[in-house]
Design an enzyme around this catalytic site. Structure first.
Site, PDB file in Angstrom:
ATOM      1  N   PRO A   1       0.785  -1.218   0.000  1.00 50.74           N
ATOM      2  CA  PRO A   1       0.000   0.000   0.000  1.00 50.74           C
ATOM      3  C   PRO A   1       0.817   1.268   0.000  1.00 50.74           C
ATOM      4  O   PRO A   1       0.985   1.869   1.039  1.00 50.74           O
ATOM      5  CB  PRO A   1      -0.767  -0.114   1.312  1.00 50.74           C
ATOM      6  CG  PRO A   1       0.155  -0.930   2.196  1.00 50.74           C
ATOM      7  CD  PRO A   1       1.181  -1.557   1.337  1.00 50.74           C
ATOM      8  N   GLU A   2       1.279   1.708  -1.105  1.00 52.52           N
ATOM      9  CA  GLU A   2       1.766   3.089  -1.196  1.00 52.52           C
ATOM     10  C   GLU A   2       0.920   3.749  -2.264  1.00 52.52           C
ATOM     11  O   GLU A   2       0.052   3.120  -2.844  1.00 52.52           O
ATOM     12  CB  GLU A   2       3.267   3.120  -1.543  1.00 52.52           C
ATOM     13  CG  GLU A   2       4.135   2.533  -0.441  1.00 52.52           C
ATOM     14  CD  GLU A   2       5.627   2.634  -0.724  1.00 52.52           C
ATOM     15  OE1 GLU A   2       6.075   3.704  -1.141  1.00 52.52           O
ATOM     16  OE2 GLU A   2       6.344   1.645  -0.522  1.00 52.52           O
TER      17      GLU A   2
ATOM     18  N   ARG B   1      -1.966  -9.247   8.274  1.00 56.62           N
ATOM     19  CA  ARG B   1      -1.352  -8.771   9.523  1.00 56.62           C
ATOM     20  C   ARG B   1      -2.262  -7.959  10.426  1.00 56.62           C
ATOM     21  O   ARG B   1      -1.831  -7.514  11.490  1.00 56.62           O
ATOM     22  CB  ARG B   1      -0.065  -7.997   9.184  1.00 56.62           C
ATOM     23  CG  ARG B   1       0.999  -8.925   8.615  1.00 56.62           C
ATOM     24  CD  ARG B   1       2.274  -8.182   8.262  1.00 56.62           C
ATOM     25  NE  ARG B   1       2.961  -7.700   9.441  1.00 56.62           N
ATOM     26  CZ  ARG B   1       4.102  -6.990   9.390  1.00 56.62           C
ATOM     27  NH1 ARG B   1       4.628  -6.686   8.226  1.00 56.62           N
ATOM     28  NH2 ARG B   1       4.681  -6.610  10.484  1.00 56.62           N
TER      29      ARG B   1
ATOM     30  N   HIS C   1      -8.094 -14.716   6.483  1.00 56.16           N
ATOM     31  CA  HIS C   1      -7.596 -13.349   6.635  1.00 56.16           C
ATOM     32  C   HIS C   1      -8.542 -12.280   6.099  1.00 56.16           C
ATOM     33  O   HIS C   1      -8.176 -11.116   6.063  1.00 56.16           O
ATOM     34  CB  HIS C   1      -6.205 -13.171   5.995  1.00 56.16           C
ATOM     35  CG  HIS C   1      -5.228 -14.240   6.387  1.00 56.16           C
ATOM     36  ND1 HIS C   1      -4.961 -14.548   7.702  1.00 56.16           N
ATOM     37  CD2 HIS C   1      -4.480 -15.080   5.644  1.00 56.16           C
ATOM     38  CE1 HIS C   1      -4.081 -15.528   7.735  1.00 56.16           C
ATOM     39  NE2 HIS C   1      -3.768 -15.880   6.507  1.00 56.16           N
TER      40      HIS C   1
END
Length: 276
Positions: free
Chosen positions: A2-3, A118, A99
DNA sequence: CCTGAAACCTGTCTGC
DNA sequence: TGCAGACAGGTTTCAG
């Protein structure tokens, strides 16, 4: 993943279709399902579930690394953090994947799934987009951001340039990949103090940031490790994850150091510690 | 104001 | 094979 370029790629796909997925524009929401409690940052669960029903997707945009789903009278904001990803599924739907942390079910039987190994990712439902976005700095592509202004801002701080570029309240959207890539492109050492940059270096850096981000967006962002999203920019990395390999410009071995707790890749020849 | 460390999490890879 | 440790595209909080 994610940028800015990856988030931009995802936003464009949600809006216009792409990446093999359908657009969510115009879809009506049947329900929101929180599968991991802490993923929902605001408001509380019951208030969120009640408020999101019957809303329609008016638009999808990006602010820094935030995905902004415009629901008309409110906004669903999503931050993917380290491992978050979104996918659109059409009926017939299968079980949620491992997830999956949040599901946005639409009345047409499709859904938007937020998968996040995460568990760092977060979502907000707000009346105005102000709350989580109020401290965000300027967008790198904002035309208000001239070399002169960038130089001025750099000199208001006395911080290692890499850390300052990662600071989302200074400039919004850069992460670990694009700071390293931009600094190499500009020929600036990552631990240079921000207020030591010359006007010329500030101009080079701003130009490098924009060129790097644009090239990545053109290639649909970068896909690395086991997370494949169809992006291709990882094949154009100059320094990121190239420790021990030759610099593509001068052949010097790329080094890795730690700056602000982040792995940092640079060419000691192209990016000297002094003013260049 | 600035820096570094720790916390929040799970998974992969490396080296002994 | 097992296991410890390092490391990962991010951000917040706290100590010095």
């Amino acid at each position: 993943m994610p940028e800015l370029p990856e988030v931009e790629t995802i936003v464009r796909a949600l809006k216009n279709g792409g990446r093999g997925e359908a657009s969510i524009l115009g879809k009506k929401i049947k329900s929101g399902e929180i599968l991991w409690q802490k993923t929902l940052e605001y408001p509380g669960r019951s208030e969120f579930e009640a408020a999101i029903v019957d809303r329609g997707v008016m638009d999808v945009g990006r602010r820094g690394k935030f995905i902004d789903i415009d629901l008309g009278e409110s906004h669903l904001l999503i931050h993917l953090r380290m491992s978050g990803d979104l996918r659109v599924e059409l009926p017939p739907l299968s079980e949620a994947l491992p997830h999956d942390r949040f599901l946005l079910n639409f009345k047409d039987g499709s859904r938007l799934a937020f998968n996040d190994t995460r568990k760092f990712g977060r979502i907000w439902l707000t009346q105005s987009t102000a709350t989580p976005l109020k401290n965000l700095g300027i967008d790198p592509f904002d035309e208000v951001l001239t070399t002169d202004l960038f130089f001025l801002n750099l000199h208001k701080k006395k911080k290692q340039i890499k850390s300052l570029l990662l600071d989302q309240s200074f400039i919004a959207g850069l992460g670990n990949i694009y700071t390293d890539e931009s600094l190499h492109r500009a020929g600036i050492h990552p631990i240079r103090s921000s207020n030591s940059l010359t006007l010329q270096e500030a101009g080079r850096l701003l130009q490098a940031i924009r060129a790097t981000l644009n090239e990545s967006i053109e290639r649909n962002g970068a896909s690395i490790d086991w997370v494949y999203r169809g992006g291709e920019f990882q094949n154009s990395f100059r320094v990121y994850q190239r420790t021990g390999r030759p610099c593509l410009i001068c052949g010097t071995t790329i080094e890795r150091i730690v700056v602000g707790q982040r792995g940092t890749h640079f060419c000691p020849q192209c990016q000297p510690e002094g003013v260049g």
